[in-house]
Design a protein around this motif. Structure first.
Motif, mmCIF file in Angstrom:
data_model
loop_
_atom_site.group_PDB
_atom_site.id
_atom_site.type_symbol
_atom_site.label_atom_id
_atom_site.label_comp_id
_atom_site.label_asym_id
_atom_site.label_seq_id
_atom_site.Cartn_x
_atom_site.Cartn_y
_atom_site.Cartn_z
ATOM 1 N N GLU A 138 49.740 28.264 28.914
ATOM 2 C CA GLU A 138 50.822 28.591 28.289
ATOM 3 C C GLU A 138 52.098 28.148 28.780
ATOM 4 N N CYS A 139 52.022 28.047 30.083
ATOM 5 C CA CYS A 139 53.273 27.371 30.533
ATOM 6 C C CYS A 139 52.664 26.158 31.653
ATOM 7 N N PHE A 140 53.581 25.488 32.221
ATOM 8 C CA PHE A 140 53.064 24.478 33.238
ATOM 9 C C PHE A 140 54.592 24.040 34.172
ATOM 10 N N GLY A 141 54.213 23.405 35.004
ATOM 11 C CA GLY A 141 55.444 23.165 35.918
ATOM 12 C C GLY A 141 55.144 21.892 36.974
ATOM 13 N N ILE A 142 56.119 21.611 37.571
ATOM 14 C CA ILE A 142 56.237 20.589 38.612
ATOM 15 C C ILE A 142 56.695 21.253 39.892
ATOM 16 N N SER A 143 56.514 20.758 41.003
ATOM 17 C CA SER A 143 57.115 21.464 42.327
ATOM 18 C C SER A 143 57.722 20.179 43.182
ATOM 19 N N ALA A 144 58.750 20.934 43.964
ATOM 20 C CA ALA A 144 59.523 19.935 45.013
ATOM 21 C C ALA A 144 58.692 20.669 46.198
ATOM 22 N N HIS A 145 58.320 19.804 47.048
ATOM 23 C CA HIS A 145 57.693 20.318 48.420
ATOM 24 C C HIS A 145 57.585 19.465 49.407
ATOM 25 N N LEU A 146 57.576 19.907 50.634
ATOM 26 C CA LEU A 146 57.538 19.137 51.860
ATOM 27 C C LEU A 146 56.173 18.557 52.201
ATOM 28 N N ILE A 147 55.989 17.208 52.280
ATOM 29 C CA ILE A 147 54.859 16.837 52.708
ATOM 30 C C ILE A 147 54.175 16.940 53.966
ATOM 31 N N ASP A 148 52.967 17.295 54.062
ATOM 32 C CA ASP A 148 52.352 17.529 55.207
ATOM 33 C C ASP A 148 51.253 16.614 55.267
ATOM 34 N N GLN A 149 50.169 16.829 56.326
ATOM 35 C CA GLN A 149 49.179 16.003 56.447
ATOM 36 C C GLN A 149 47.895 16.256 55.439
ATOM 37 N N GLY A 150 48.100 17.325 54.821
ATOM 38 C CA GLY A 150 47.108 17.602 53.602
ATOM 39 C C GLY A 150 47.350 16.848 52.379
ATOM 40 N N ILE A 151 46.945 16.922 51.310
ATOM 41 C CA ILE A 151 47.180 16.495 49.767
ATOM 42 C C ILE A 151 47.752 17.461 49.159
ATOM 43 N N LYS B 149 60.529 24.766 45.460
ATOM 44 C CA LYS B 149 60.769 25.684 44.165
ATOM 45 C C LYS B 149 59.802 24.706 43.112
ATOM 46 N N ASN B 150 58.966 25.842 42.346
ATOM 47 C CA ASN B 150 58.261 25.409 41.197
ATOM 48 C C ASN B 150 59.352 25.647 40.009
ATOM 49 N N PHE B 151 59.221 24.257 39.206
ATOM 50 C CA PHE B 151 60.107 24.066 38.054
ATOM 51 C C PHE B 151 59.215 24.455 36.756
ATOM 52 N N TRP B 152 59.138 25.577 36.080
ATOM 53 C CA TRP B 152 58.294 25.915 34.991
ATOM 54 C C TRP B 152 58.791 25.540 33.544
ATOM 55 N N TRP B 153 58.073 25.454 32.463
ATOM 56 C CA TRP B 153 58.538 25.128 31.144
ATOM 57 C C TRP B 153 57.103 25.609 30.184
ATOM 58 N N PRO B 154 57.497 26.064 28.987
ATOM 59 C CA PRO B 154 56.417 26.685 28.190
ATOM 60 C C PRO B 154 55.574 25.360 27.571
ATOM 61 N N ILE B 155 54.348 25.603 27.491
ATOM 62 C CA ILE B 155 53.557 24.395 26.514
ATOM 63 C C ILE B 155 52.917 25.389 25.373
ATOM 64 N N ASN B 156 52.235 24.610 24.535
ATOM 65 C CA ASN B 156 51.534 25.066 23.521
ATOM 66 C C ASN B 156 50.306 24.378 23.230
ATOM 67 N N ASN B 157 49.305 24.908 22.326
ATOM 68 C CA ASN B 157 48.075 24.191 22.162
ATOM 69 C C ASN B 157 48.198 22.979 21.018
ATOM 70 N N THR B 158 49.372 22.706 20.625
ATOM 71 C CA THR B 158 49.525 21.359 19.850
ATOM 72 C C THR B 158 50.030 20.312 20.583
ATOM 73 N N MET B 159 50.399 20.546 21.982
ATOM 74 C CA MET B 159 51.096 19.336 22.701
ATOM 75 C C MET B 159 49.904 18.413 23.490
ATOM 76 N N THR B 160 49.989 17.239 23.443
ATOM 77 C CA THR B 160 49.001 16.090 24.088
ATOM 78 C C THR B 160 49.235 16.187 25.549
ATOM 79 N N VAL B 161 48.277 15.494 26.183
ATOM 80 C CA VAL B 161 48.586 15.289 27.660
ATOM 81 C C VAL B 161 49.806 14.587 27.947
ATOM 82 N N PHE B 162 49.971 13.405 27.025
ATOM 83 C CA PHE B 162 51.184 12.732 27.328
ATOM 84 C C PHE B 162 52.527 13.414 27.060
ATOM 85 N N GLU B 163 52.591 14.100 26.014
ATOM 86 C CA GLU B 163 53.612 15.002 26.109
ATOM 87 C C GLU B 163 53.994 16.054 27.172
#
Length: 218
Positions: free
Chosen positions: A129-142, A149-163
């Motif tokens: 019902e919500c999703f986000g993107i992250s700003a993070h420091l790169i380490d040797q893992g993936i 910080k995580n930046f969140w926003w609401p999503i709903n069941n009508t949204m497509t992957v591309f949206e």
């Protein structure tokens, strides 16, 4: 009385990225006086972004007379800080170690919950019902490095992957502007101390999305 001149010591910075959203971030970075951009590492030669129209990073760098670099040229420049925006190559440990203060990456999913690829696809498959993107420091893992910080926003069941993906690009640009402006006044939180959601933590691989879709929709 003589006026003293305040000399700003600029942060020796390298930018990684290729797509038009990354170009917008680089353009914003060029407007911040505290950064000395040593060069730009674009996507592979001949790379054309198929999911977003506009000027790409390599073209903009040429317009701004910023050096275009290969990854193996980076350590010789003695960089302090890197910014990575939707960069599609793994940065080796040797290159990471050449940065005094590391590389900040803008990842297309909320960490630590959505590591790896196809994050927008998984948001739908997991019925979020919500999703986000992250700003993070790169380490040797993936996608395992400490989070700013995580930046969140609401999503709903009508949204497509591309949206969801396109909204993620908007959020990445907004996050980049915020973090690059605040830096170095930012904090890094280990991922094992993040408890924003009660979600399962997974590393998402390319082949898993096909298996998940077959299972879910067959």
């Amino acid at each position: 009385m003589l006026k003293e001149k305040l000399i700003m010591i600029k942060i020796r910075t390298i930018f990684f990225g290729g797509i038009p959203t990354a170009k917008k971030c680089l353009e914003f970075l060029c407007g911040l006086d505290k950064y000395h951009i040593l060069g730009v590492v674009p996507e592979s030669p001949g790379y054309i972004c198929k999911f977003e129209h506009g000027v790409q990073v390599a073209e903009f760098a040429k317009m701004m007379n910023l050096p275009l670099l290969n990854l193996d040229e980076v350590p010789d420049l003695n960089p302090e800080l890197g910014f990575s925006v939707r960069f599609n190559k793994i940065i080796s440990a040797d290159i990471l170690r050449s940065f005094t203060n590391g590389i900040i990456n803008f990842h297309g999913g909320p960490l630590p919950y959505y590591r790896g690829t196809n994050c927008a696809n998984w948001a739908i498959l997991d019925k979020r019902e919500c999703f986000g993107i992250s700003a993070h420091l790169i380490d040797q893992g993936i996608d395992t490095g400490p989070i700013i910080k995580n930046f969140w926003w609401p999503i709903n069941n009508t949204m497509t992957v591309f949206e969801i993906f396109k909204e993620g690009l908007k959020q990445i640009y907004s996050a980049f502007c915020e973090i690059s402006t605040k830096y170095p006044d930012v904090s890094f939180i280990p991922q094992n101390e993040i408890n924003e959601k009660k979600w399962e933590i997974k590393f998402r691989k390319n082949d898993e999305i096909n298996k998940a879709c077959i299972t879910r929709f067959s």
